[in-house]
Write a protein that holds these residues in place. Structure first.
Motif, PDB file in Angstrom:
ATOM      1  N   ARG A 356       0.830  -1.211   0.000  1.00  0.00           N
ATOM      2  CA  ARG A 356       0.000   0.000   0.000  1.00  0.00           C
ATOM      3  C   ARG A 356       0.859   1.253   0.000  1.00  0.00           C
ATOM      4  NH1 ARG A 356      -3.241  -1.417   4.236  1.00  0.00           N
ATOM      5  NH2 ARG A 356      -4.931  -2.749   3.549  1.00  0.00           N
ATOM      6  N   LYS A 357       1.889   1.229   0.821  1.00  0.00           N
ATOM      7  CA  LYS A 357       2.777   2.395   0.859  1.00  0.00           C
ATOM      8  C   LYS A 357       3.396   2.638  -0.508  1.00  0.00           C
ATOM      9  CE  LYS A 357       4.302   2.288   5.664  1.00  0.00           C
ATOM     10  NZ  LYS A 357       5.449   1.981   6.523  1.00  0.00           N
ATOM     11  N   VAL A 358       3.810   1.533  -1.134  1.00  0.00           N
ATOM     12  CA  VAL A 358       4.427   1.681  -2.447  1.00  0.00           C
ATOM     13  C   VAL A 358       3.423   2.248  -3.437  1.00  0.00           C
ATOM     14  CG1 VAL A 358       5.423   0.465  -4.393  1.00  0.00           C
ATOM     15  CG2 VAL A 358       6.099  -0.121  -2.078  1.00  0.00           C
ATOM     16  N   GLN A 362       5.016   6.114  -1.620  1.00  0.00           N
ATOM     17  CA  GLN A 362       5.892   6.472  -0.512  1.00  0.00           C
ATOM     18  C   GLN A 362       7.272   5.854  -0.592  1.00  0.00           C
ATOM     19  OE1 GLN A 362       3.943   5.525   3.096  1.00  0.00           O
ATOM     20  NE2 GLN A 362       2.158   6.786   2.655  1.00  0.00           N
ATOM     21  N   LEU A 363       7.385   4.791  -1.374  1.00  0.00           N
ATOM     22  CA  LEU A 363       8.659   4.085  -1.363  1.00  0.00           C
ATOM     23  C   LEU A 363       9.504   4.380  -2.590  1.00  0.00           C
ATOM     24  CD1 LEU A 363       8.006   0.473  -0.114  1.00  0.00           C
ATOM     25  CD2 LEU A 363       9.586   2.100   0.844  1.00  0.00           C
ATOM     26  N   GLN A 364       8.946   5.209  -3.453  1.00  0.00           N
ATOM     27  CA  GLN A 364       9.550   5.425  -4.774  1.00  0.00           C
ATOM     28  C   GLN A 364      11.071   5.448  -4.787  1.00  0.00           C
ATOM     29  OE1 GLN A 364       8.213   5.580  -7.714  1.00  0.00           O
ATOM     30  NE2 GLN A 364       6.024   5.793  -7.324  1.00  0.00           N
ATOM     31  N   ALA A 365      11.626   6.281  -3.958  1.00  0.00           N
ATOM     32  CA  ALA A 365      13.071   6.498  -4.064  1.00  0.00           C
ATOM     33  C   ALA A 365      13.886   5.432  -3.342  1.00  0.00           C
ATOM     34  CB  ALA A 365      13.411   7.871  -3.516  1.00  0.00           C
ATOM     35  N   GLU A 366      13.212   4.662  -2.508  1.00  0.00           N
ATOM     36  CA  GLU A 366      13.986   3.733  -1.685  1.00  0.00           C
ATOM     37  C   GLU A 366      14.221   2.406  -2.360  1.00  0.00           C
ATOM     38  OE1 GLU A 366      12.469   3.403   2.321  1.00  0.00           O
ATOM     39  OE2 GLU A 366      11.256   5.167   1.941  1.00  0.00           O
ATOM     40  N   HIS A 367      15.448   2.096  -2.582  1.00  0.00           N
ATOM     41  CA  HIS A 367      15.783   0.761  -3.058  1.00  0.00           C
ATOM     42  C   HIS A 367      16.710   0.170  -2.029  1.00  0.00           C
ATOM     43  CE1 HIS A 367      14.467   0.624  -7.329  1.00  0.00           C
ATOM     44  NE2 HIS A 367      14.176   1.845  -6.972  1.00  0.00           N
ATOM     45  N   GLY A 368      16.694  -1.130  -1.928  1.00  0.00           N
ATOM     46  CA  GLY A 368      17.725  -1.728  -1.105  1.00  0.00           C
ATOM     47  C   GLY A 368      17.242  -2.358   0.161  1.00  0.00           C
ATOM     48  N   GLY A 369      18.122  -2.489   1.083  1.00  0.00           N
ATOM     49  CA  GLY A 369      17.843  -3.305   2.250  1.00  0.00           C
ATOM     50  C   GLY A 369      17.849  -4.750   1.785  1.00  0.00           C
TER      51      GLY A 369
END
Ligand SMILES: Nc1ncnc2c1ncn2[C@@H]1O[C@H](COP(=O)(O)OP(=O)(O)O)[C@@H](O)[C@H]1O
Ligand SMILES: [Mg+2]
Lengths: 377, 263
Positions: A356-358, A362-369
């Motif tokens: 849902r966040k994606v 909200q997660l657009q820029a975050e890659h990784g973990g």
């Protein structure tokens, strides 16, 4: 004719194979082999621009106009042998189109794809020996033939010997309840029956790589459970699985890694647990109490930062807390210090909230973990 | 190769059993084929009642040409009727399933249907040949019989190749109907008669562009020994290979354009 044809391999030679697989795609990564690799994968569909109705159709005949629709937009993927990956995204995101390119059904508009050392759309026949695909929306059985006959035709095409074939059938019967379906014509199967038969057909030859495109769509709970436990078994035996689904329990029960796409672009690629840890930190523990309680203030005082909620009957207590700052053990001992409990359970964070966040951007820029998120070149 | 032929037979056999579930279909289709093709012969006979000869061809010679068409049509319907399913298969994205099986997709398409009317065709065609050879005046030798058999098979190859080629238009047209292939098939019906009766344009089209004349007129002429037509007729096996190659190439090119369907 396939242009590139490495020696056929069995699962037992895997370790050895790392050095043999086509150089184009293989890469040893933590001692494992990259089985599926896509670089800059792209698919553009050309759609006719037609005004509605007969006039529109006639005009289109004379004056052909098309508009381009980018279904998959430069996606990089790298999936290692034995991984179970969830491929998630809203309707029309480009999931099925990706699967069709990975399985060789569609020729990509641009980009490269290698699966087990082969370019799937160039070496179709050889590719079909190594991979299995299930499309939940459409059967791959022969429509007019009994299931048994479809399976036997596939056995002949794959050249599976009789005793192995019998073993496979018995296995499918025990996990999927295939036995009852064998004499039935594919056309007459219910959705759930069809899906079970389709799974058997796609996995008969023990493929190394399996793509499942919405395999649980429209199934009732009991069939879903069967399908899931079957896929879990596959994964535990070392089969590489790519699963497309809208059902979040499918993902949680089967996959370790999640790839999220939207409008043809890769939005997130990471380890499922890591995603949950970073984005779904809240956990809820629920307790059933021995005696009804008037207030929960004392418990709340012992657990700073947690939200404590007591039902009006005074016997059901819920504690919501951040898993990074509090442990379940701390919560439990805080509660036990104040009351006697009869029963308890912990609600694991659902991947749903991440997705849902994606979707909400909200997660657009975050890659990784993630361990496998960077494309290998 | 042997494996390929065996699998092809298996696939066709499975379709035979599936179709035989509807036994009535089998008889209706076989009989209707005899009827339809039979009407053509009656029509021929009616024409030759009023004129004894057309461009030097007599009734029983034309029947032989006709028999070539009926037999090659029969063989292609019986063994490769699947070509006609291509439009629907492509349009509905049903090629996906075939592409995930380890057997050449083209052969899977061709074997995906059995046309039992082909059986009726064969029976009638062989009957026509048997009747015609008694009335045409030349001597039969084992060599000529062998030539006849080879040419009939080659003629069927021509028909199969052209069916495939024209049906591959589906990859470009994207319509669920085989209209284009069907129009070409109808055009090919012109080859039921000695092609010398047509104008130059039609003759070129039917000889060089879509060489339907090689499924009937030329091979029949080769069997009957008839001048230049005979020489061309002897080329039928080469033409067959060429047509099959064209069909396979069109299929290969088409496949790279195949877009499945949105799901
Ligand atoms: N065969 C096709 N022809 C034209 N457009 C297509 C085709 N297949 C998919 N699309 C379009 O591409 C986009 C992605 O589709 P798809 O991969 O099926 O999405 P998903 O599986 O994620 O729901 C959609 O907008 C869809 O309409
Ligand atoms: Mg889809």
């Amino acid at each position: 004719m396939p242009t590139h044809r490495p020696e056929p391999r069995r699962r037992s030679d895997v370790d050895f194979s790392a050095s043999v697989v086509g150089l184009a795609s293989a890469k040893v990564h933590d001692g494992s082999v990259t089985l599926i690799q896509a670089i800059g994968l792209r698919k553009v569909f050309r759609k006719p621009d037609k005004a509605p109705g007969i006039r529109g159709s006639l005009r289109h005949l004379v004056q052909r106009r098309y508009s381009e629709h980018v279904a998959v937009d430069s996606i990089d993927l790298s999936i290692a042998e034995g991984e179970a990956v969830a491929y998630v995204g809203p309707n029309g995101a480009g999931k099925s189109t990706t699967v069709k390119m990975l399985s060789g059904i569609l020729v990509p508009t641009a980009g490269q794809v290698h699966v087990d050392g082969l370019v799937p759309h160039r070496a179709r026949v050889e590719n079909a020996r190594r991979v299995g695909v299930v499309f939940g929306q459409r059967t791959q059985l022969w429509w007019d033939l009994p299931v048994r006959e479809s399976l036997e035709l596939l056995r002949d095409m794959h050249g599976i010997d009789r005793s192995r074939y019998q073993e496979r059938l018995e296995r499918f019967d025990s996990v999927l309840g295939l036995g009852d379906l064998l004499p039935v014509t594919a056309r007459k199967l219910s959705l759930g029956q069809r899906m079970r038969a389709d799974l058997a057909a796609a996995l008969l030859h023990e493929p190394r790589v399996v793509y499942l495109d919405e395999p649980t769509i429209g199934l009732d709970i009991s069939v879903k459970d069967r399908v899931r436990s079957f896929v879990r078994q596959l994964v535990s035996e070392g089969t590489t699985v790519m699963l497309t689904t809208h059902d979040l329990s499918d993902i949680e029960e089967i996959c370790q890694r999640i790839i999220i796409i939207d409008e043809g672009r890769l939005v997130y690629d990471g380890n499922l647990q890591a995603v949950k840890d970073t984005h779904v930190r809240e956990r809820t523990m629920s307790f059933e109490l021995e005696d009804s309680l008037l207030g929960a203030d004392q418990i709340a005082a012992r657990l700073p930062g947690a939200r404590v909620h007591l039902e009006s009957n005074g016997r059901e207590l819920a504690v919501t807390f951040d898993r990074m700052t509090l442990g379940a053990r701390q919560v439990l001992s805080a509660v036990l210090a104040e009351v006697e409990i009869v029963d308890m359970h912990i609600d694991e964070p659902a991947i749903e909230s991440v997705v849902r966040k994606v979707y909400a951007g909200q997660l657009q820029a975050e890659h990784g973990g993630a361990t496998n998120s960077e494309p290998m070149r | 190769m042997r494996r390929t032929i065996r699998l092809y037979r298996r696939l066709l056999g499975a379709q035979v059993r599936a179709t035989l579930e509807y036994e009535a279909d089998f008889w209706i289709m076989s009989l209707s084929a005899v009827l339809v093709q039979g009407i053509g012969v009656v029509f021929l006979w009616a024409i030759f009642e009023s004129i004894p000869e057309i461009n030097g061809w007599r009734f029983w010679e034309v029947v032989l040409i006709y028999a070539f068409v009926v037999i090659s049509e029969g063989l292609s319907t019986l063994f490769t009727q699947g070509a006609w399913t291509l439009a629907v298969t492509v349009n509905f994205g049903q090629l996906d399933a075939l592409l995930m099986r380890p057997f050449p997709p083209l052969l899977q398409v061709l074997s995906s249907e059995v046309g039992f009317n082909g059986l009726g065709n064969l029976v009638l065609g062989i009957g026509l040949v048997a009747a015609a050879v008694r009335h045409v005046d030349f001597t039969w030798s084992p060599g000529r019989i062998a030539l006849g058999v080879i040419l009939v098979i080659a003629a069927a190859g021509v028909k199969i190749g052209l069916n495939l080629l024209t049906n591959c238009a589906a990859f470009w047209l994207r319509s669920p109907y085989s209209m284009f292939a069907f129009s070409m098939h109808t055009f090919g019906e012109l080859a039921r008669f000695p092609i010398t009766i047509y104008g130059l344009g039609v003759r070129i089209a039917i000889t060089a562009v879509l060489p339907y004349a090689f499924m009937s007129y030329f091979p029949a002429a080769a069997v009957l020994s008839d001048g230049t037509a005979r020489l061309l007729g002897l080329l039928t096996p080469l033409v067959a290979i060429y047509c099959l190659w064209l069909g396979a190439t069109a299929f290969r090119l088409g496949l790279s354009r195949y877009e499945s369907s949105g799901h």
